[in-house]
Design an enzyme around this catalytic site. Structure first.
Site, PDB file in Angstrom:
ATOM      1  N   HIS A 148      27.583 -25.609  46.855  1.00  0.00           N
ATOM      2  CA  HIS A 148      26.445 -24.791  46.430  1.00  0.00           C
ATOM      3  C   HIS A 148      25.188 -25.198  47.196  1.00  0.00           C
ATOM      4  O   HIS A 148      24.351 -24.366  47.518  1.00  0.00           O
ATOM      5  CB  HIS A 148      26.221 -24.938  44.919  1.00  0.00           C
ATOM      6  CG  HIS A 148      27.321 -24.316  44.106  1.00  0.00           C
ATOM      7  ND1 HIS A 148      27.097 -23.462  43.059  1.00  0.00           N
ATOM      8  CD2 HIS A 148      28.659 -24.411  44.215  1.00  0.00           C
ATOM      9  CE1 HIS A 148      28.249 -23.059  42.554  1.00  0.00           C
ATOM     10  NE2 HIS A 148      29.212 -23.635  43.231  1.00  0.00           N
TER      11      HIS A 148
ATOM     12  N   GLN B 119      31.963 -30.521  59.368  1.00  0.00           N
ATOM     13  CA  GLN B 119      33.024 -29.512  59.446  1.00  0.00           C
ATOM     14  C   GLN B 119      32.714 -28.385  60.438  1.00  0.00           C
ATOM     15  O   GLN B 119      33.589 -27.943  61.167  1.00  0.00           O
ATOM     16  CB  GLN B 119      33.287 -28.931  58.050  1.00  0.00           C
ATOM     17  CG  GLN B 119      34.338 -27.844  58.061  1.00  0.00           C
ATOM     18  CD  GLN B 119      34.914 -27.576  56.702  1.00  0.00           C
ATOM     19  OE1 GLN B 119      35.498 -28.457  56.078  1.00  0.00           O
ATOM     20  NE2 GLN B 119      34.746 -26.373  56.204  1.00  0.00           N
TER      21      GLN B 119
ATOM     22  N   HIS C 224      41.568 -24.985  51.558  1.00  0.00           N
ATOM     23  CA  HIS C 224      41.710 -24.569  50.153  1.00  0.00           C
ATOM     24  C   HIS C 224      41.013 -23.231  49.935  1.00  0.00           C
ATOM     25  O   HIS C 224      41.045 -22.703  48.834  1.00  0.00           O
ATOM     26  CB  HIS C 224      41.126 -25.650  49.253  1.00  0.00           C
ATOM     27  CG  HIS C 224      39.626 -25.769  49.332  1.00  0.00           C
ATOM     28  ND1 HIS C 224      38.931 -25.796  50.527  1.00  0.00           N
ATOM     29  CD2 HIS C 224      38.675 -25.855  48.371  1.00  0.00           C
ATOM     30  CE1 HIS C 224      37.631 -25.898  50.287  1.00  0.00           C
ATOM     31  NE2 HIS C 224      37.454 -25.937  48.986  1.00  0.00           N
TER      32      HIS C 224
ATOM     33  N   ASN D  44      32.645 -21.416  51.407  1.00  0.00           N
ATOM     34  CA  ASN D  44      31.926 -21.905  52.595  1.00  0.00           C
ATOM     35  C   ASN D  44      32.905 -22.173  53.730  1.00  0.00           C
ATOM     36  O   ASN D  44      32.669 -21.782  54.870  1.00  0.00           O
ATOM     37  CB  ASN D  44      31.152 -23.183  52.277  1.00  0.00           C
ATOM     38  CG  ASN D  44      30.044 -22.923  51.283  1.00  0.00           C
ATOM     39  OD1 ASN D  44      29.071 -22.249  51.591  1.00  0.00           O
ATOM     40  ND2 ASN D  44      30.198 -23.424  50.058  1.00  0.00           N
TER      41      ASN D  44
ATOM     42  N   GLU E  87      32.818 -20.362  57.256  1.00  0.00           N
ATOM     43  CA  GLU E  87      32.598 -21.213  58.433  1.00  0.00           C
ATOM     44  C   GLU E  87      33.729 -21.015  59.440  1.00  0.00           C
ATOM     45  O   GLU E  87      33.499 -20.936  60.659  1.00  0.00           O
ATOM     46  CB  GLU E  87      32.503 -22.687  58.008  1.00  0.00           C
ATOM     47  CG  GLU E  87      31.199 -23.001  57.265  1.00  0.00           C
ATOM     48  CD  GLU E  87      31.230 -24.277  56.426  1.00  0.00           C
ATOM     49  OE1 GLU E  87      30.266 -24.521  55.691  1.00  0.00           O
ATOM     50  OE2 GLU E  87      32.221 -25.026  56.496  1.00  0.00           O
TER      51      GLU E  87
ATOM     52  N   ASP F 276      37.383 -19.420  42.729  1.00  0.00           N
ATOM     53  CA  ASP F 276      37.430 -18.174  43.513  1.00  0.00           C
ATOM     54  C   ASP F 276      38.450 -18.198  44.649  1.00  0.00           C
ATOM     55  O   ASP F 276      38.588 -17.215  45.370  1.00  0.00           O
ATOM     56  CB  ASP F 276      36.041 -17.923  44.109  1.00  0.00           C
ATOM     57  CG  ASP F 276      35.561 -19.077  44.993  1.00  0.00           C
ATOM     58  OD1 ASP F 276      35.954 -20.228  44.750  1.00  0.00           O
ATOM     59  OD2 ASP F 276      34.791 -18.830  45.938  1.00  0.00           O
ATOM     60  N   GLN F 277      39.148 -19.320  44.815  1.00  0.00           N
ATOM     61  CA  GLN F 277      39.893 -19.506  46.068  1.00  0.00           C
ATOM     62  C   GLN F 277      41.089 -18.574  46.233  1.00  0.00           C
ATOM     63  O   GLN F 277      41.442 -18.209  47.356  1.00  0.00           O
ATOM     64  CB  GLN F 277      40.299 -20.984  46.186  1.00  0.00           C
ATOM     65  CG  GLN F 277      39.062 -21.873  46.335  1.00  0.00           C
ATOM     66  CD  GLN F 277      39.254 -23.294  45.875  1.00  0.00           C
ATOM     67  OE1 GLN F 277      40.382 -23.751  45.692  1.00  0.00           O
ATOM     68  NE2 GLN F 277      38.161 -24.026  45.670  1.00  0.00           N
TER      69      GLN F 277
HETATM   70  N1  UDP Z   1      32.499 -30.116  54.375  1.00  0.00           N
HETATM   71  C1  UDP Z   1      31.995 -30.978  55.321  1.00  0.00           C
HETATM   72  N2  UDP Z   1      32.763 -32.011  55.724  1.00  0.00           N
HETATM   73  C2  UDP Z   1      34.004 -32.236  55.264  1.00  0.00           C
HETATM   74  C3  UDP Z   1      34.531 -31.345  54.297  1.00  0.00           C
HETATM   75  C4  UDP Z   1      33.753 -30.299  53.878  1.00  0.00           C
HETATM   76  O1  UDP Z   1      30.875 -30.819  55.802  1.00  0.00           O
HETATM   77  O2  UDP Z   1      34.627 -33.218  55.685  1.00  0.00           O
HETATM   78  C5  UDP Z   1      31.634 -29.004  53.916  1.00  0.00           C
HETATM   79  C6  UDP Z   1      32.131 -27.674  54.413  1.00  0.00           C
HETATM   80  O3  UDP Z   1      31.606 -27.437  55.705  1.00  0.00           O
HETATM   81  C7  UDP Z   1      31.611 -26.717  53.352  1.00  0.00           C
HETATM   82  C8  UDP Z   1      31.554 -27.563  52.095  1.00  0.00           C
HETATM   83  O4  UDP Z   1      31.666 -28.915  52.501  1.00  0.00           O
HETATM   84  O5  UDP Z   1      30.335 -26.243  53.692  1.00  0.00           O
HETATM   85  C9  UDP Z   1      32.669 -27.259  51.123  1.00  0.00           C
HETATM   86  O6  UDP Z   1      32.407 -26.043  50.504  1.00  0.00           O
HETATM   87  P1  UDP Z   1      33.562 -25.035  50.120  1.00  0.00           P
HETATM   88  O7  UDP Z   1      32.925 -23.846  49.484  1.00  0.00           O
HETATM   89  O8  UDP Z   1      34.428 -24.741  51.283  1.00  0.00           O
HETATM   90  O9  UDP Z   1      34.482 -25.800  49.100  1.00  0.00           O
HETATM   91  P2  UDP Z   1      34.160 -26.684  47.770  1.00  0.00           P
HETATM   92  O10 UDP Z   1      33.841 -28.041  48.243  1.00  0.00           O
HETATM   93  O11 UDP Z   1      33.019 -26.021  47.063  1.00  0.00           O
HETATM   94  O12 UDP Z   1      35.452 -26.634  47.027  1.00  0.00           O
END
Ligand code: UDP
Length: 476
Positions: A16, A354, A369, A373, A377, A393-394
Site C-alpha cells: 500500500h 524488484q 503471487h 503491485n 510492475e 485480490d490475487q
Molecule cells: N518488493 C520489493 N522487493 C522484494 C519483494 C517485493 O521491492 O524483494 C516490492 C514489490 O516491488 C511491490 C511490493 O513489494 O511493489 C509488493 O506488493 P504486492 O502488491 O506485489 O504484494 P503484497 O506484498 O502486497 O502481497
C-alpha cells in the site's frame, strides 16, 4: 488562498505504501506549488526512516512530507502471525487510535499554517474519509488494486453477496456482475470464499467500511460531482471495469510505480530508500549482469505471503528441474535456511529492488503471487508471469493476467500447494521456444508499451491526474 495541500493516508503495508509514495511523487511533479504529505502508521514510518530519533518524527523529503498516524501498534502488527482475536483487537485499535491520531495530524498541520485541502484515503483507510467528511474536507479514494477488483467488491456489497456466499464452496460456479465479464468463484477474492479464517474476516471489515464511506459520498453527490476514485491501473487495460460502476468517477492514474519516474529512491547504493524490509546486500544485479538475455526466472511472493518449508523445497525442485537460473526472494521472516542450491545457477535474497530486477534484460519470467503491485510492475517491465495467487485480490489479478495474455496460471491444489512438476511446466510454457511462449512474450511487450505510454506527457494517466488536481484546485 492557502496553497493546495494533499494528504495521502495509507495502510502500513508495503504493497500500500509503494503506490502511495508513487502517487505523492506524481502529484508534486504535476503541481509543484502544492504540498503533499504522506501519512502511514508509525510502525511503517519507523521502518521507512530507520535513523529517526523518535519513531514518529516528521520527515521532509523535498516537496513531500511524511507525518505518521498511530494505529496503536507502533511496533507493527502481522496479520498472519497471530490468531483471529489478535486480528479483531488490531482492527478495533486501528479504527479508534488511527482516527484520533489522524485528526491530531490534521490539527497540527492547520495550526502551522499548512491546512490540508484534500484527503486522499487509500483503500482500508475508511476512518480518514469519515474524519474528512466531518471537517467538510474534499476527499477521494485511492484504490491501489485493479478497477476490476473495485467493481467486484462494489457489486458484491450491492446485491451479489448472497449468491456468492451460497456458492462459496463451488470454485467452478460462474456469475456475471454488471459491466464485468463472467467470473468463476475461484477468480473472486479469497475474502468471499474463506469465511472461516477470522483474520480474513477482520481484514475484510476495513474494506467493507471503505465502501460504506463511498456510499455515503454517493448519497450526497446528486447534482454534484460523483465521488472520485483514483485507480492504480491504466485505461487501456480495464476500459469495461472502469465504466462498470456508474455511481463513481473512476480515474485510472497508474502505473503508480515509483522508480519508473523518480530517481531519488536510492541513496547511492543498491538500497531503495523507504522500504519496510532491509535490503539484501548480495550483489544480485551483478549476478544478473552475467546472465544471458531473458534466461533468469525471478521468484517472489511479495511482502506478506509466506511458503512453508515443504512448499519451498518443492519449488526449489521445480526450479532446478527447469534447468534455468533463478533469483528468489525469501524474506527473513519466511526463511528456514533454504539456501537455494547451486550458487552459479541460483541466488536467494531476503529483499531486493524488484523493479530494478524486473527491468534487467536477463530476467525472462516472474513467478509471482500476483499482488497487484508485482503484476503491474511486471507489465511495466514487459516480463511475462507465472501466476501463483495466494489470497485477497490475487486470484482476480491472476485471471487478468490470463485475459491480457501475459502469462499462465499455475494449477494449485485446495491448500494452494504448488507441485514441482507444475512449476517446471509453467516456467517452460512462458520461457520455452514454443508458439505459446512466443505469443505470451509478444503480449507482454505490447502491454509494456501501453502501460508506459500512459504516464508520459499527454498519456491517459497523466491527463486523468490533471483532471483530478484541477477539480480539487477549484474546490480549495
Ligand atoms: N518488493 C520489493 N522487493 C522484494 C519483494 C517485493 O521491492 O524483494 C516490492 C514489490 O516491488 C511491490 C511490493 O513489494 O511493489 C509488493 O506488493 P504486492 O502488491 O506485489 O504484494 P503484497 O506484498 O502486497 O502481497
Amino acid at each position: 488562498m492557502a496553497p493546495q495541500h494533499f494528504i495521502i493516508v495509507s495502510f502500513p503495508w508495503q504493497g500500500h505504501i509503494n503506490p502511495a509514495r508513487a502517487l505523492a511523487e506524481r502529484l508534486v511533479r504535476a503541481m509543484p506549488s502544492a504540498h503533499v504529505t504522506l501519512s502511514a502508521a508509525v510502525s511503517a514510518h519507523r521502518l521507512m526512516f530507520p535513523s529517526l530519533e523518535s519513531p514518529d518524527e516528521e520527515v521532509h523529503d523535498g516537496a513531500i512530507s511524511y507525518i505518521p498516524y498511530s494505529d496503536g501498534y507502533d511496533r507493527g502488527f502481522h496479520l498472519f502471525a497471530g490468531d483471529e482475536d489478535d486480528a479483531r483487537r488490531y482492527s478495533e485499535a486501528f479504527g479508534r487510535v488511527g482516527r484520533e491520531t489522524f485528526s491530531t495530524v490534521l490539527d497540527r498541520l492547520a495550526a502551522r499554517g499548512r491546512p490540508v485541502t484534500c484527503v486522499v484515503y487509500a483503500m482500508l483507510m475508511w476512518w480518514a474519509a469519515e474524519v474528512a467528511r466531518e471537517r467538510g474536507l474534499p476527499r477521494a479514494l485511492y484504490w491501489n488494486q485493479p478497477a476490476t477488483m473495485l467493481a467486484v467488491y462494489y457489486h458484491y456489497l450491492h446485491g451479489y453477496e448472497r449468491i456468492v456466499t451460497e456458492h462459496a464452496a463451488e470454485p467452478g460456479f460462474t456469475l456475471s456482475m454488471p459491466g464485468l465479464p463472467t467470473m468463476a468463484i475461484r477468480e473472486l477474492p479469497s475474502f468471499f470464499t474463506n469465511l472461516t479464517d477470522g483474520r480474513l474476516v477482520a481484514a475484510f471489515g476495513n474494506l467493507r467500511r471503505t465502501f460504506e464511506q463511498l456510499d455515503l459520498d454517493v448519497d450526497i453527490s446528486p447534482g454534484g460531482r460523483k465521488p472520485m476514485v483514483l485507480v492504480n491501473t491504466v485505461e487501456a487495460l480495464e476500459l469495461g471495469a472502469l465504466a462498470s460502476v456508474p455511481e463513481l468517477d473512476m480515474l485510472p492514474i497508474g502505473p503508480a510505480v515509483l522508480s519508473l519516474f523518480a530517481d531519488g529512491t536510492r541513496n547511492g547504493t543498491n538500497a531503495v530508500v523507504g522500504d519496510l524490509f532491509e535490503h539484501d546486500e548480495k550483489g544480485y544485479m551483478e549476478w544478473l549482469d552475467k546472465k544471458p538475455a531473458r534466461s533468469v526466472v525471478y521468484v517472489s511472493f511479495g511482502s506478506m505471503s509466506a511458503a512453508n518449508k515443504r512448499q519451498k523445497e518443492e519449488m526449489q525442485r521445480g526450479l532446478a528441474a527447469s534447468g534455468r537460473s533463478y533469483l528468489w526472494v525469501v524474506r527473513k521472516d519466511d526463511n528456514d535456511n533454504n539456501d537455494g542450491g547451486d550458487e552459479e545457477r541460483s541466488m536467494v535474497v531476503e529483499w531486493c529492488d524488484q523493479v530494478r530486477v524486473l527491468s534487467h534484460p536477463a530476467v525472462g519470467c516472474f513467478v509471482t503471487h500476483c499482488g497487484w503491485n508485482s503484476t503491474l510492475e511486471s507489465m511495466a517491465c514487459g516480463v511475462p508471469v507465472v501466476a501463483v495467487p495466494q489470497w485477497s485480490d490475487q486470484d482476480t489479478n491472476a485471471r487478468l493476467v490470463i485475459e491480457w495474455g501475459i502469462g499462465v496460471r499455475a494449477a494449485i491444489n485446495a491448500d494452494r500447494f504448488l507441485d514441482a512438476e507444475e512449476l517446471t511446466t509453467c516456467v517452460e510454457m512462458v520461457m520455452g521456444d514454443t508458439e505459446e511462449g512466443a505469443a505470451i512474450r509478444s503480449s507482454s511487450i505490447k502491454w509494456k508499451a501501453k502501460v508506459q505510454e500512459a504516464i508520459t506527457d499527454g498519456g491517459s494517466s497523466e491527463l486523468n491526474l490533471m483532471t483530478f488536481q484541477e477539480h480539487f484546485a477549484n474546490d480549495a
